[in-house]
Design an enzyme around this catalytic site. Structure first.
Site, PDB file in Angstrom:
ATOM      1  N   LYS A 269      -2.689  35.736 -26.535  1.00  0.00           N
ATOM      2  CA  LYS A 269      -3.931  35.012 -26.244  1.00  0.00           C
ATOM      3  C   LYS A 269      -3.605  33.524 -26.234  1.00  0.00           C
ATOM      4  CE  LYS A 269      -8.748  34.401 -27.603  1.00  0.00           C
ATOM      5  NZ  LYS A 269      -8.733  32.970 -27.304  1.00  0.00           N
TER       6      LYS A 269
ATOM      7  N   GLY B 200      -5.195  14.642 -62.109  1.00  0.00           N
ATOM      8  CA  GLY B 200      -5.499  16.028 -62.442  1.00  0.00           C
ATOM      9  C   GLY B 200      -5.057  16.379 -63.848  1.00  0.00           C
TER      10      GLY B 200
ATOM     11  N   ASP C 299       2.490   5.103 -63.059  1.00  0.00           N
ATOM     12  CA  ASP C 299       1.799   6.230 -63.675  1.00  0.00           C
ATOM     13  C   ASP C 299       1.337   5.806 -65.073  1.00  0.00           C
ATOM     14  OD1 ASP C 299       0.910   8.612 -64.656  1.00  0.00           O
ATOM     15  OD2 ASP C 299       2.857   9.629 -64.617  1.00  0.00           O
TER      16      ASP C 299
ATOM     17  N   GLU D 280      -2.553  32.336 -31.391  1.00  0.00           N
ATOM     18  CA  GLU D 280      -3.956  32.590 -31.721  1.00  0.00           C
ATOM     19  C   GLU D 280      -4.286  34.063 -31.871  1.00  0.00           C
ATOM     20  OE1 GLU D 280      -8.409  31.413 -30.091  1.00  0.00           O
ATOM     21  OE2 GLU D 280      -6.640  30.770 -29.004  1.00  0.00           O
TER      22      GLU D 280
ATOM     23  N   HIS E  65      20.245  16.451 -25.260  1.00  0.00           N
ATOM     24  CA  HIS E  65      21.583  17.037 -25.363  1.00  0.00           C
ATOM     25  C   HIS E  65      21.652  17.914 -26.613  1.00  0.00           C
ATOM     26  CE1 HIS E  65      26.231  16.180 -25.215  1.00  0.00           C
ATOM     27  NE2 HIS E  65      25.936  17.469 -25.134  1.00  0.00           N
TER      28      HIS E  65
ATOM     29  N   ASP F 290      20.503  11.258 -25.499  1.00  0.00           N
ATOM     30  CA  ASP F 290      21.463  10.235 -25.051  1.00  0.00           C
ATOM     31  C   ASP F 290      20.717   9.206 -24.204  1.00  0.00           C
ATOM     32  OD1 ASP F 290      23.865  11.251 -26.222  1.00  0.00           O
ATOM     33  OD2 ASP F 290      23.847  12.844 -24.728  1.00  0.00           O
TER      34      ASP F 290
ATOM     35  N   LYS G 212      -4.132  13.674 -67.428  1.00  0.00           N
ATOM     36  CA  LYS G 212      -4.793  12.698 -68.306  1.00  0.00           C
ATOM     37  C   LYS G 212      -4.816  11.302 -67.707  1.00  0.00           C
ATOM     38  CE  LYS G 212      -1.713  13.456 -71.339  1.00  0.00           C
ATOM     39  NZ  LYS G 212      -0.862  13.256 -72.546  1.00  0.00           N
TER      40      LYS G 212
END
Length: 865
Positions: free
Chosen positions: A263, A733, A697, A399, A43, A51, A735
């Protein structure tokens, strides 16, 4: 009678039946006593929803499922209880006028019957209804569970959940993604909205009963079929003819002498029709009629004696067509569609020498005799403007295009009167071996590929991505039957001879890739599927030819100036144009903007399971990492559609549109906007208040060496394991190290944050010389800050596999616990390293999906204790 209609009084009150074609509400006896009906209507009203309706006591009990049903038992889909509907509504498909209640388009998406596990009346009262469905699309065990009502809540909020059984699937979205047409009429939502196929649909109309309409339509159809079959019964079934093939070129041809078509990414089919007899052949002449029964059935309705039709069959889904989806459709029976683009024979007459434009006109007229159907459709074309057409096709994520000379005849084999121009590089390769994997449960790391040149199999490199678990198992079974002692390749690099298993070279793989390296090997390849319709010996290296004067020149009648922008090409990734592709983003590494876009296209398969559908904040550096960067969490006007939006109510009470990503195109679109970092929430947009992970962290002071950080991560891992929680590790990435706890979304944010704070504070209290749980810079000197604040609503953490906007472009990288012990720093992984890990099949988090844990009361108590 009034008392019997009372259950539908709310339904009738909401509707003006002089304007809407919906049936007026009347309680009715069951059509099939003892077997209650169920149905789902797609719907498109104020917003798209599904629904869900169950027949019970003369009415349809109804719920609006906002995101549609999912086959994944982990997905709990919100289902808002709505008013009861009459049983006659179960046959309604069409449009509701704008301004009326529920105004929009309605599709009969599924029908069948349902079987309750207990008394439905009791289940509805207590707020839990379990049942089995026997539909065309929804099958097996399901449950409706009512959520605890909040103060002042006026509507009943339930959850629709799939039970764990043989029908359940981790790819829960496939149910609605792969089924986009009416289960009764085969029409799409657009076709229903436009009123196409109303006569053929034989759906409910207010001036006749449903039964009368169906019966009348069936009688009329039967009469037409008798006439047609009598006329066609003596026709000869056309013989298979090898298809015409296109030559790959570098540029789309210009001029009005060319017809440009999309294509398609599927299987080529040559379809022979004679009356009710239909044969669907592959490009090699294999009879695959049994694989496409719906297409064969539709073609049998053509108003002709006989025909030979050329086309391509694709998978039908909301996401468009792709080869992987088609292979899945062949396994599961999901919807497919034939795009017909040429007519070779008609009523016993050979049309192959006729001009293409004439053949297509006859094809369109022939297909029009089918009326509206989603199963077989005419392949539209655009005359001329090849570069404009290519640009639009690539932007749509397809494509490429096939350009065909309008006046050329049909010729079997590869010709230059058909030309193909691709948006990305993709072709077939022969599998000649595989490398062993050290990862548990993975039968191989990568497949080794080649092409046949002058009878010799030339090595073209390895591909280690693009495999689902089901594909891995399917290929492993095929490989087990094909092992051989010696390499089938003419020559292979020395490093490949040590850990490779060789195979009989008769399997053909379709591969998407970025480019070839200088030594002719595939770079950034991704497996798309096996090509069962192509013979290995026919697979040659497909090298784009320069466009000749013939293909780029204009017809003599054309005098327009070509003002088309450049065609999609090397500056495009996944159909997204990358501006300033040569801009250096990371100093010291020479990583350009186009390099970064290609990296995210390759790494998406690894990254999206953790980052998709989570609110995301972007670190954007439009001029590169050495220039000004800024942090952005709210969506702006003008953002590409691939970067999606979701409204979120903030703590202030204000609602803002946040960004989220769903697919690889979103990652690439973000790179086009100058994004160098992706930071994600710890919860999904559909379970916003319940995190699916915790992040600790470990952020060291500059004076703390990495060996100390690693020891701290291992200690935190042991601490969490002691209370029953499994963890994974990621170097950031930068310390530090993230110790991550995967969770089932069960506890809410306050509980998660309180737990994380308790764990961090416990560490700091026991070893105050090395740890601190507060953000104060002054208190962090010489210590590691256990940052638990990442586990709050609205807080973000760097996404796995995200680059960092720092010199050299380091990458936040998932690592194994044993691997972490041998690392010298948290920023040693770069883009090239990640690509190598993917190609080698290295995936330290491969088993993360098997971790099923939540913050139970016992665990929460242990943390506080």
């Amino acid at each position: 009678m009034a008392a019997r209609e009372q259950p539908l009084s709310e339904y009738n009150r909401r509707r003006d039946f002089t304007r809407t074609r919906e049936p007026k509400g009347t309680v009715a006896p069951a059509e099939h006593p003892g077997r209650n009906r169920f149905l789902v209507q797609k719907h498109d009203a104020t917003r798209l929803h599904y629904d869900f309706r169950l027949e019970w006591q003369g009415v349809l009990k109804s719920w609006a499922v906002t995101r549609g049903p999912s086959l994944n038992p982990e997905d709990k889909r919100l289902a808002v209880r709505t008013e009861d509907h009459p049983l006659a509504y179960g046959d309604f498909e069409g449009t509701i006028p704008e301004g009326e209640y529920g105004g929009g388009t309605v599709m009969l998406w599924d029908t069948g019957w349902w079987e309750p596990d207990e008394d439905p009346e009791k289940g509805l009262k207590k707020g839990k209804l379990t049942f089995r469905l026997y539909g065309s699309r929804m099958k097996g065990g399901w449950a409706l569970v009512r959520m605890r009502p909040r103060d002042g809540e006026k509507r009943e909020n339930w959850l629709l959940v799939k039970e764990t059984d043989e029908v359940a699937d981790e790819d829960g979205e496939s149910l609605i993604r792969d089924n986009v047409t009416s289960v009764v009429t085969g029409r799409t939502m657009d076709e229903i909205a436009e009123g196409k196929g109303e006569k053929r649909a034989r759906i409910w109309h207010s001036n006749k009963s449903t039964a009368a309409n169906v019966k009348a339509g069936a009688v009329a159809d039967a009469g037409e079929r008798r006439k047609s079959s009598t006329r066609k019964s003596s026709a000869r079934l056309p013989a298979f003819r090898a298809p015409q093939l296109a030559t790959l070129v570098t540029k789309a041809p210009g001029g009005d002498a060319w017809l440009n078509e999309a294509k398609f990414d599927g299987y080529r089919l040559i379809c022979a029709v004679a009356g009710e007899r239909v044969r669907c052949y592959t490009r090699n002449g294999l009879d695959w009629t049994e694989k496409f029964p719906a297409i064969a059935s539709a073609l049998a309705e053509l108003d002709c004696k006989s025909a030979l039709i050329d086309g391509e069959v694709v998978a039908l889904s909301d996401a468009g067509s792709n080869f992987s989806a088609l292979q899945k459709a062949l396994r599961t029976g999901a919807s497919t569609r034939l795009y017909a683009f040429d007519l070779i024979e008609l009523d016993g007459k050979d049309l192959s020498r006729k001009p293409l434009a004439e053949r297509k006109e006859r094809l369109r007229a022939l297909l029009d005799t089918l009326g509206t159907t989603a199963t077989v459709q005419y392949s539209e074309h655009v005359r001329g403007n090849g570069e404009h057409v290519l640009q639009a096709i690539c932007k749509a994520g397809q494509e490429g295009i096939i350009a065909k000379e309008a006046n050329a005849p049909y010729r079997s084999g590869r010709t230059r009167s058909w030309l193909k121009v691709k948006c990305t590089k993709r072709q077939e390769f022969v599998i000649g071996g595989y490398t062993l994997s050290t990862k548990k449960g993975r039968p191989f790391a990568s497949i080794l590929l080649g092409t046949f040149e002058n009878g010799k199999l030339i090595y073209r490199g390895g591909v280690g991505t693009g495999f689902s678990q089901a594909t891995l198992e399917e290929l492993a079974a095929a490989f087990a039957k094909r092992k051989r002692e010696t390499p089938p390749f003419d020559a292979v690099p020395r490093e490949r001879t040590r850990d490779s298993i060789w195979l009989k070279p008769d399997l053909v793989a379709e591969v998407d890739f970025a480019e070839f390296t200088d030594d002719g090997h595939i770079r950034h390849g991704s497996f798309q599927g096996l090509r069962e319709d192509k013979e290995a010996k026919a697979v040659k290296l497909e090298t784009p030819q320069p466009a000749s004067a013939k293909t780029t020149g204009r017809s003599k009648a054309s005098t327009k100036t070509d003002t088309a922008p450049p065609a999609k090409g090397d500056d495009d990734v996944l159909g997204i144009r990358i501006s300033h592709p040569d801009r250096i983003l990371f100093g010291g590494q020479g990583i350009t903007k186009i390099d970064l876009a290609r990296y995210y296209a390759v790494v998406a398969e690894r990254m999206l399971p953790f980052a998709a559908d989570h609110p995301v904040s972007l670190v954007r550096c439009p001029q590169g990492g050495q220039r000004q960067c800024f942090f952005q969490k709210h969506a702006n006007e003008g953002f590409p559609e691939a970067i999606r939006e979701v409204p979120i109510t903030e703590s202030s009470g204000e609602t803002e549109n946040y960004m989220y990503l769903h697919d690889a195109e979103g990652l690439v679109a973000a790179v086009q906007m100058g994004t160098l970092e992706f930071h994600i929430w710890g919860s999904r947009i559909d379970r916003l208040e319940k995190p699916d992970r915790l992040v600790f962290d470990l952020d060291p002071d500059p004076s703390v060496d990495f060996a100390t950080v690693k020891a701290a991560a291992a200690a935190l891992r042991r601490e969490l394991a002691g209370i029953g929680l499994k963890t994974v590790a990621m170097v950031t990435g930068g310390k530090g190290v993230h110790v991550i706890v995967p969770l089932r979304p069960h506890a809410e944010w306050e509980e998660a944050k309180g737990f994380a704070r308790a764990i961090a504070q416990s560490f700091a209290d026991r070893d105050p010389e090395h740890f601190v749980a507060t953000m104060s810079k002054a208190k962090r000197k010489g210590k590691i800050f256990i940052d638990w604040l990442r586990n709050d609503r609205g807080a973000t953490a760097i996404a796995p596999y995200s680059t960092r906007a720092r010199a050299g472009g380091p990458v936040a990288t998932p690592v194994g616990w044993d691997e972490l012990e041998d690392l010298d720093a948290a920023n040693t992984f770069h883009i090239a390293d990640i690509v190598e890990r993917i190609d080698a099949g290295t995936d330290p988090w491969a088993e993360i999906g098997k971790i099923s844990q939540s913050l139970t009361k016992k665990i929460l108590g242990a943390a506080v204790g």
